[in-house]
Design a protein around this motif. Structure first.
Motif, short mmCIF file in Angstrom:
data_model
loop_
_atom_site.label_atom_id
_atom_site.label_comp_id
_atom_site.label_asym_id
_atom_site.label_seq_id
_atom_site.Cartn_x
_atom_site.Cartn_y
_atom_site.Cartn_z
N ALA A 134 0.83 -1.20 0.00
CA ALA A 134 0.00 0.00 0.00
C ALA A 134 0.87 1.25 0.00
O ALA A 134 2.03 1.23 0.39
N ARG A 149 1.30 4.12 -6.67
CA ARG A 149 1.51 2.70 -6.97
C ARG A 149 2.94 2.40 -7.40
O ARG A 149 3.43 1.27 -7.26
N PRO A 170 5.19 2.19 -3.41
CA PRO A 170 4.44 1.90 -2.18
C PRO A 170 5.33 2.01 -0.95
O PRO A 170 6.52 1.69 -1.00
N ASP A 187 -2.95 -1.61 -2.38
CA ASP A 187 -2.74 -1.96 -3.79
C ASP A 187 -2.80 -3.46 -3.99
O ASP A 187 -3.12 -3.95 -5.08
#
Length: 218
Positions: free
Chosen positions: A9, A13, A16, A55
């Motif tokens: 996360a 992206r 992260p 993500d």
């Protein structure tokens, strides 16, 4: 049981801040997550509380995979968490008096009828006098505001508490008082706790076990 499975996360992206993190907290257990500033602890805490969509990976609550994030999460899952953040002035609506701040979650889930009974009870529990309840955030100290934020986190009777650097801005006496309130609530309710911080001494005294960031994420 609260399980974070292979959580990746962040807010970009391409970079992260959390990679492949795994953490399990049993019902009624208190776990301290220890790590330096900027390592991603707060992001992982927000994912755990269903406030930030990862993500990759899953959050599993009592055997059920989280069904959404923030307002899209099923109410039963969303209200299972009470969260206290590091900076109360960033998490409190400056327009609300403390009594309204504490009552906010009740009104949000259609339980306004319980405000009259629960808000004074919780205010007293966290050490807020009646004279403070009509004041707004700018009219109280950081410690007083954080007490109100803890009361807000407890008002729906959560099964899981996420305390993200809750005491970082507080003096020793206020820290001790708020930790006592959390532990008293957990003793009564059997709630689990994730306490995030960088103070090893505090976390090791407070929690059943403490894990370092390197034990959780890549």
């Amino acid at each position: 049981m609260l399980e974070l499975r292979a959580i990746t996360a962040g807010y970009d992206r391409r970079a992260p801040v959390v990679r492949s993190a795994n953490l399990t907290i049993a019902s009624g257990e208190s776990v301290g997550l220890l790590g330096p500033s900027g390592c991603g602890k707060s992001t992982l805490a927000r994912v755990a509380a269903l406030l930030h969509r990862p993500d990759a990976g899953q959050v599993v609550i009592d055997g059920t995979v989280a069904g959404g994030w923030r307002h899209r999460a099923p109410r039963e899952q969303r209200t299972a968490f009470g969260v206290v953040f590091q900076q109360p002035r960033l998490s409190a609506d400056p327009r609300l008096a403390l009594r309204e701040l504490i009552a906010e979650p009740l009104r949000a889930v259609g339980r306004s009828a319980e405000v009259t009974a629960l808000v004074p009870e919780l205010a007293a529990r966290v050490g807020l006098g009646k004279d403070l309840m009509g004041r707004r955030p700018h009219e109280v100290s950081d410690g007083q505001l954080q007490r109100a934020c803890l009361a807000r986190a407890l008002v729906l009777g959560p099964r899981w508490l996420i305390c993200d650097e809750m005491t970082a801005m507080l003096d020793a006496s206020t820290t001790a008082a708020l930790v006592h309130v959390v532990e008293e609530y957990r003793g009564e309710s059997g709630a689990g706790l994730l306490a995030v911080g960088h103070d090893r001494v505090l976390l090791e005294r407070w929690c059943d076990r403490t894990v370092g960031w390197g034990q959780v994420a890549e």
